[in-house]
Design a protein around this motif. Structure first.
Motif, short mmCIF file in Angstrom:
data_model
loop_
_atom_site.label_atom_id
_atom_site.label_comp_id
_atom_site.label_asym_id
_atom_site.label_seq_id
_atom_site.Cartn_x
_atom_site.Cartn_y
_atom_site.Cartn_z
N THR A 46 0.83 -1.21 0.00
CA THR A 46 0.00 0.00 0.00
C THR A 46 0.86 1.25 0.00
O THR A 46 0.53 2.25 -0.66
N LEU A 47 1.98 1.23 0.73
CA LEU A 47 2.90 2.37 0.72
C LEU A 47 3.46 2.61 -0.68
O LEU A 47 3.54 3.76 -1.14
N LEU A 48 3.82 1.53 -1.37
CA LEU A 48 4.34 1.66 -2.73
C LEU A 48 3.27 2.21 -3.67
O LEU A 48 3.56 3.03 -4.55
N LEU A 49 2.02 1.77 -3.47
CA LEU A 49 0.93 2.26 -4.31
C LEU A 49 0.67 3.75 -4.07
O LEU A 49 0.38 4.50 -5.01
N SER A 50 0.82 4.19 -2.83
CA SER A 50 0.66 5.61 -2.52
C SER A 50 1.78 6.44 -3.14
O SER A 50 1.53 7.53 -3.68
N LEU A 51 3.01 5.92 -3.08
CA LEU A 51 4.13 6.60 -3.74
C LEU A 51 3.90 6.67 -5.25
O LEU A 51 4.22 7.68 -5.90
N TRP A 52 3.33 5.59 -5.80
CA TRP A 52 3.04 5.59 -7.23
C TRP A 52 2.03 6.67 -7.59
O TRP A 52 2.17 7.33 -8.63
N MET A 53 1.02 6.88 -6.75
CA MET A 53 0.02 7.90 -7.03
C MET A 53 0.64 9.29 -7.07
O MET A 53 0.31 10.11 -7.93
N LEU A 54 1.57 9.56 -6.13
CA LEU A 54 2.26 10.85 -6.14
C LEU A 54 3.15 10.98 -7.37
O LEU A 54 3.20 12.04 -8.01
N PHE A 55 3.85 9.91 -7.71
CA PHE A 55 4.71 9.93 -8.89
C PHE A 55 3.88 10.06 -10.17
O PHE A 55 4.26 10.78 -11.10
N GLN A 56 2.73 9.38 -10.19
CA GLN A 56 1.87 9.41 -11.36
C GLN A 56 1.29 10.81 -11.58
O GLN A 56 1.02 11.21 -12.72
N GLY A 57 1.12 11.56 -10.48
CA GLY A 57 0.63 12.93 -10.60
C GLY A 57 1.56 13.80 -11.42
O GLY A 57 1.11 14.60 -12.25
#
Length: 364
Positions: free
Chosen positions: A204-215
């Motif tokens: 879940t932490l990696l997915l949250s980091l991905w969301m910020l990176f994807q932004g």
């Protein structure tokens, strides 16, 4: 006339809501069925690789039709540079391969209910990362909306900790086939449960980091479908490499079990490709806050599939922890909604002041 327009506006919201509800029910079923496939003993990253490959195959024609073909004459498609390729490689690593490595490993040790409950932490975790990386301003936390977001984050974390460290008694008579095996004693089960929750949290932490990176990536390459397709292609090879962690036998890639094959196809088409398309479309129609509020439906769907179809036991700690996590999520979304409304009102006031200044007569 005004009432008719409002009626049309309300009616226009129903299709994306219905699509998101169906999508989240499907996601709950995907987690439950993948859990069943993992119990058979299939390498979890082989499932991940096949899932991403199917997703890529589905998204290629969708990306071409909706982006390349329709936008060709407007020339808004950026050129694929080496930097964009590297960015999509990182996107695949954070949001697909590494995330699935920990998430599916955690799912194999716990249950679909627990996995969906911990994924419900994602909005709060993303907010915490935004605060750490200074994309969330400190002064914003002093407002009512900011305090609600902090309170919701803390409640979510409390629910996750309760869910992790308190398993509690069974509240159902069903029992899983794994727990009936003689070598699975209580100490091993407790250890596996804690490890599973840890792996799910990392996912879940990696997915949250991905969301910020994807932004940031979506600004550089604003083509959602082809971007997701590129990410999926990179993730296929990344998952294949990560599968070596568990097994290096080529025979493991040949799956004979029809149930496992069906689960992989279902997870690739519904759980990855169609879910991504549905979520992107719903966010465009309703906004990210509203879509996030619908996502916990997957938790209840996973619980239902776990209990009724897979006969996984329900634990008191899982139920209480899930309820607390969902409560925290809605407190967080309440704060996010207030923040959005305040921002919109400020923009309207600023535009109104600008209009007044432009119409004001010049001094003589």
């Amino acid at each position: 006339m005004g009432e008719d327009m409002r009626g049309v506006g309300v009616a226009a919201k129903w299709p994306p809501v219905i699509v998101m509800v169906i999508s989240q029910v499907a996601m709950g079923s995907v987690n439950a069925l993948v859990k069943k496939a993992l119990d058979v003993g299939v390498n979890h990253m082989i499932i991940g690789a096949y899932r991403m490959a199917i997703s890529s195959f589905i998204l290629v024609p969708i990306a071409y039709i909706l982006e390349r073909h329709q936008n060709f004459q407007r020339k808004i498609i950026p050129k694929i540079t080496l930097r964009l390729m590297v960015d999509h490689f990182i996107s695949g690593l954070l949001g697909a391969s590494l995330m699935q490595f920990f998430y599916l490993l955690g799912l194999s040790y716990t249950s679909a209910t627990v996995s969906c409950a911990l994924v419900s932490l994602m909005p709060a975790i993303t907010f915490a990362f935004a605060f750490i990386f200074r994309t969330e301003k400190v002064q914003n936390l002093k407002t009512q909306a900011g305090m609600l977001k902090v309170m919701g984050t803390l409640i979510c974390i409390s629910g996750a900790l309760f869910l992790t460290f308190y398993k509690g008694p069974h509240i159902s008579n069903s029992h899983s086939h794994i727990e009936s095996l003689p070598h699975n004693n209580n100490n091993n089960k407790t250890k596996n449960w804690l490890l599973g929750c840890l792996y799910l949290t990392i996912g879940t932490l990696l997915l949250s980091l991905w969301m910020l990176f994807q932004g940031t990536l979506s600004v550089k390459y604003p083509c959602n479908f082809s971007s997701t397709c590129l990410m999926s292609v990179f993730a296929v090879f990344q998952c294949a490499l990560l599968s070596l962690y568990k097994s290096r036998d080529v025979k493991d890639w040949v799956i004979d079990d029809k149930f496992v094959i069906g689960v992989i196809v279902y997870a690739g088409v519904i759980g990855q490709a169609m879910s991504t398309v549905a979520t992107m479309w719903a966010i465009k129609k309703l906004g990210a806050v509203f879509v996030s509020a619908i996502m916990p439906i997957s938790l209840f769907s996973a619980t239902l599939f776990d209990f009724l179809l897979l006969h996984t036991p329900l634990y008191l700690g899982s139920v209480i922890g899930s309820i607390v996590t969902i409560m925290g999520l809605y407190v967080f979304l309440w704060g996010k909604k207030k923040e959005t409304e305040a921002s919109r009102m400020n923009n309207e006031d600023q535009n109104s002041n600008n209009d007044k200044d432009s119409t004001r007569s010049p001094p003589v």
